[in-house]
Design an enzyme around this catalytic site. Structure first.
Site, mmCIF file in Angstrom:
data_model
loop_
_atom_site.group_PDB
_atom_site.id
_atom_site.type_symbol
_atom_site.label_atom_id
_atom_site.label_comp_id
_atom_site.label_asym_id
_atom_site.label_seq_id
_atom_site.Cartn_x
_atom_site.Cartn_y
_atom_site.Cartn_z
ATOM 1 N N GLU A 128 0.835 -1.205 0.000
ATOM 2 C CA GLU A 128 0.000 0.000 0.000
ATOM 3 C C GLU A 128 0.867 1.251 0.000
ATOM 4 O O GLU A 128 0.572 2.256 -0.659
ATOM 5 C CB GLU A 128 -0.937 0.013 1.221
ATOM 6 C CG GLU A 128 -1.958 -1.106 1.226
ATOM 7 C CD GLU A 128 -2.930 -0.995 0.062
ATOM 8 O OE1 GLU A 128 -2.526 -1.290 -1.075
ATOM 9 O OE2 GLU A 128 -4.097 -0.628 0.284
ATOM 10 N N THR A 180 -4.393 6.744 -6.323
ATOM 11 C CA THR A 180 -4.610 7.072 -4.907
ATOM 12 C C THR A 180 -3.682 8.196 -4.460
ATOM 13 O O THR A 180 -4.107 9.108 -3.734
ATOM 14 C CB THR A 180 -4.406 5.814 -4.033
ATOM 15 O OG1 THR A 180 -5.378 4.838 -4.427
ATOM 16 C CG2 THR A 180 -4.587 6.115 -2.562
#
Ligand code: HSE
Length: 305
Positions: A128, A180
């Site tokens: 992530e 993101t």
């Protein structure tokens, strides 16, 4: 055992009032990973799809997660990871988490490493970090634990599994990509106190409503005064989709993760299907291609075939 096959679910994170701390897993779409022991040292990544993801393990979310796991375990077993993704990168439904979580769960099982779910989420968060530049676990934790989770703290990691009534979710994924990292870069650094109070009041009420099954309270709590007002500008037709979904019976809805996917919650499958029809009709006017998914909230996370 020489190889293992893993199914890794998509996840909806943020869930309106829980930026970076709330998430749940869904049954569809999901990624498939096959992990094989090899006699050569190192990790080989084979991308069995057209998404153009990096094959260099140091640049691949599954690669960095597994490299960290092997480093902590003190093991240099060679591995080949074949990834067949259905969750498109940049979709807002946890594509990177599905890759990194699937890989660490699979390697843990294949090599009998015995890491806990919490430790596996920690390793997956390496992926992530690579994908978004931030240590967030609101996709990785529900991907591994399944169901609805609250990440009370990302560092040190503290994951709370939430009870929830049966709920269905309708997801619409417009075929545009939002990175993101870019969706995070536009967020405010400081938040007015009155907005923070509103947000944590909603989040507390949301968790209480999940626990009690009070769907009216759940509906009232699905309000985001901090992140959604900024990010919805990145998603064509966001307000219209939310309005059509609520008119068709949704409890509430919002941006899935950092978008462009949007989600709406429903109390049963029929309503979720009707919401899907309503938002497909609504989105058709944009001329943007899209996919929709209807699924129950998935109780288990990553599964091993
Ligand atoms: N909580 C993260 C964000 C999720 O909204 O940036 C990214 O999918």
């Amino acid at each position: 055992m020489r190889d293992i096959t893993i199914f890794s679910p998509a996840t909806v994170s943020n869930v309106v009032c829980g930026f970076d701390c709330l998430g749940f897993s869904i049954a569809e779409p999901f990624d498939k990973l096959t992990i094989r022991k090899t006699d050569e040292q190192g990790i080989r990544i084979i991308n069995n799809d057209d998404f153009g993801l990096p094959a260099d393990p140091q640049m691949n979310v599954a690669g960095v997660a597994v490299l960290e796991m092997l480093r902590v375990a003190g093991i240099d077993q060679g591995l080949e990871i074949t990834s067949t993704k259905s969750i498109k990168p940049g979709s807002g439904i946890g594509s990177s988490a599905a890759s990194s979580c699937g890989a660490v769960v699979g390697v843990n099982e294949l090599l009998g490493l015995g890491f806990s779910k919490r430790e596996l989420v920690e390793f997956a968060m390496r992926g992530e970090m690579l994908a978004s530049g931030a240590r967030h676990a609101d996709n990785a934790a529900p991907c591994i634990y399944g169901g609805f989770v609250l990440v009370r703290s990302a560092e040190p990691l503290d994951v709370v599994e939430l009870s929830c009534p049966p709920l269905w979710v309708t997801v619409i994924h417009p075929q545009i990509e939002i990175k993101t990292a870019e969706a995070r870069a536009i967020l405010p650094v400081d938040v007015p106190l009155r907005s923070a109070v509103r947000q944590w009041s909603n989040l507390g009420a949301f968790v209480a409503a999940l626990s009690s099954g009070d769907l009216d309270l759940l509906s009232r709590s699905m309000e985001d005064v901090i992140v959604e007002p900024v990010r919805k500008g990145l998603i064509p037709h966001f307000d219209e989709v939310m309005k059509a979904g609520r008119t068709a019976g949704a409890i509430g809805g919002g941006i899935s993760g950092s978008g462009p996917s949007m989600f709406l919650l429903a109390e049963n499958e029929n309503t979720a299907v009707a919401i899907g029809q309503a938002i497909r009709n609504e989105y058709a006017v944009t001329g943007i291609d899209f996919n929709t998914y209807v699924s129950e909230i998935k109780r288990g996370g990553v599964s091993i075939s």
